[in-house]
Design a protein around this motif. Structure first.
Motif, short mmCIF file in Angstrom:
data_model
loop_
_atom_site.label_atom_id
_atom_site.label_comp_id
_atom_site.label_asym_id
_atom_site.label_seq_id
_atom_site.Cartn_x
_atom_site.Cartn_y
_atom_site.Cartn_z
N ALA A 109 42.87 42.07 33.47
CA ALA A 109 41.91 41.42 34.35
C ALA A 109 41.35 42.49 35.28
O ALA A 109 41.79 43.65 35.25
N VAL A 110 40.37 42.11 36.09
CA VAL A 110 39.76 43.05 37.03
C VAL A 110 39.78 42.43 38.42
O VAL A 110 39.33 41.29 38.61
N ASP A 111 40.30 43.17 39.38
CA ASP A 111 40.31 42.72 40.77
C ASP A 111 38.96 43.03 41.39
O ASP A 111 38.59 44.21 41.51
N ILE A 112 38.22 42.00 41.79
CA ILE A 112 36.87 42.23 42.31
C ILE A 112 36.90 42.79 43.73
O ILE A 112 35.87 43.29 44.20
N ALA A 131 43.04 34.15 34.34
CA ALA A 131 42.47 35.34 34.97
C ALA A 131 41.69 36.18 33.97
O ALA A 131 40.56 36.62 34.24
N THR A 132 42.26 36.40 32.78
CA THR A 132 41.60 37.29 31.83
C THR A 132 40.32 36.69 31.26
O THR A 132 39.47 37.42 30.76
N ILE A 133 40.14 35.35 31.36
CA ILE A 133 38.92 34.72 30.84
C ILE A 133 37.94 34.33 31.96
O ILE A 133 36.94 33.67 31.69
N PRO A 136 32.77 36.63 35.27
CA PRO A 136 32.23 36.82 36.62
C PRO A 136 30.99 35.97 36.88
O PRO A 136 30.00 36.04 36.15
N GLY A 137 31.04 35.16 37.93
CA GLY A 137 29.91 34.31 38.29
C GLY A 137 29.79 33.06 37.45
O GLY A 137 29.09 32.12 37.84
N VAL A 150 39.00 38.61 37.71
CA VAL A 150 38.00 38.14 36.78
C VAL A 150 38.28 38.77 35.42
O VAL A 150 39.21 39.56 35.24
N ASP A 151 37.45 38.41 34.47
CA ASP A 151 37.57 38.76 33.06
C ASP A 151 37.95 40.23 32.84
O ASP A 151 37.30 41.15 33.32
N GLY A 152 39.02 40.42 32.05
CA GLY A 152 39.47 41.78 31.76
C GLY A 152 38.47 42.60 30.97
O GLY A 152 38.48 43.83 31.04
N GLY A 153 37.58 41.93 30.23
CA GLY A 153 36.59 42.66 29.44
C GLY A 153 35.56 43.39 30.26
O GLY A 153 34.83 44.23 29.73
N VAL A 154 35.49 43.13 31.56
CA VAL A 154 34.53 43.82 32.42
C VAL A 154 34.77 45.32 32.40
O VAL A 154 33.83 46.12 32.37
#
Length: 303
Positions: A109-112, A131-133, A136-137, A150-154
């Motif tokens: 995941a990504v911490d915004i 969290a991994t899905i 964002p937005g 937010v989504d780990g794919g970011v």
């Protein structure tokens, strides 16, 4: 042969992971660890929890894909919610934690707040999947410890380095669901490294900003495809499998069985190369991962 899987994001395309796992097992490969981002994180979590490919196919095919994104009162800022998805995940995975899993597993995941990749490998499994899905937005960020995730794919569309960290001595099989840079995908349905979906399009088409948003999403798609290829160059998986799923819009309502079949076909097509690349002594090369590439684990940062 023992391998580790790195399952990439791709929304409705992610069902192809089930077919890939099935065919790899049928060909005698033993999956000893699995990492996943976004849609790949869902499949990774189910597989590590002990669901067989056949069981996953049955359960996923029963889901009403149109009822996954309703909002709950406590949802954070987002166009859609995960009320349906959360309910279904709790029904399937219950209170399992990473400590309960049959196969080592990590999700990304990504911490915004800090703009850093977070590797999730402890705590409640459903929380990590949400969290991994968390697109964002589009879907609400998920609070875990001190993070807003937010989504780990970011940042990590195909978590090869994370998979390698789970079993450093094993070859990594990476599964990529995004089209190659310069290749045609389902751009008219906003093909991104994280899903942008039809309900949103339907909601905004009556506004003048719709065309501007489409330009923006096409631009993000281009960046996401390039990020995927750059990460693959850096992380260098031993094997890369790319199913022919680029025509599928990322949150389209799909025939689950058909998408799974595309995953099986991808393994069949790649099987000679897989066996050649993983044969001794071709697999002698060893790769290293660094914290700068991998990100960090919450348990190392939060007391």
């Amino acid at each position: 042969m023992d391998v580790t899987l790195a399952l990439g994001g791709g929304g409705s395309r992610g069902y192809a992971h089930v077919g890939i796992i099935r065919r790899l097992e049928q060909e005698g490969f033993r999956i000893c660890a699995v990492a996943g981002s976004s849609a790949g994180g869902i499949i990774a979590a189910f597989y590590a929890a002990g669901f067989t490919p056949d069981e996953m196919e049955v359960q996923f095919s029963k889901v009403d894909q149109t009822k996954l994104f309703g909002r709950s009162p406590g949802d954070g800022p987002a166009l859609l919610g995960v009320a349906g998805a959360s309910k279904w995940l709790n029904e399937q995975l219950g209170e399992r934690t990473f400590a309960d899993l049959k196969t080592p597993c990590a999700l990304t995941a990504v911490d915004i707040k800090s703009a850093r990749e977070i590797v999730l490998d402890q705590g409640r499994l459903v929380d990590a999947v949400l969290a991994t899905i968390a697109l964002p937005g589009i879907l609400p960020p998920q609070p875990i410890q001190n993070y807003q995730l937010v989504d780990g794919g970011v940042l990590d569309p195909v978590p090869v380095s994370v998979a390698r960290s789970l079993a450093p001595r094993l070859p990594v099989v990476a599964v990529i669901l995004t089209p190659l840079v310069g290749h045609t995908g389902s751009l008219t349905r906003f093909s991104l490294p994280f899903p942008i979906l039809k309900p949103i399009v339907q909601r905004i088409t009556r506004f003048r900003v719709a065309q501007a948003l489409e330009v923006f999403l096409h631009s993000v798609d281009a960046a996401g495809r390039l990020l995927t290829e750059l990460r693959l160059q850096v992380d260098d998986p031993e094997i890369a499998i790319r199913p022919a799923v680029g025509h599928i819009g990322l949150l389209d309502k799909v025939d689950v069985h058909e998408v799974i079949r595309l995953g099986e076909e991808a393994v069949d097509a790649a099987l000679p190369e897989i066996k050649r690349s993983l044969a001794w002594p071709n697999r002698l090369r060893r790769r290293w991962f660094t914290p700068a590439v991998r990100g960090f684990n919450p348990r190392q940062e939060v007391k």
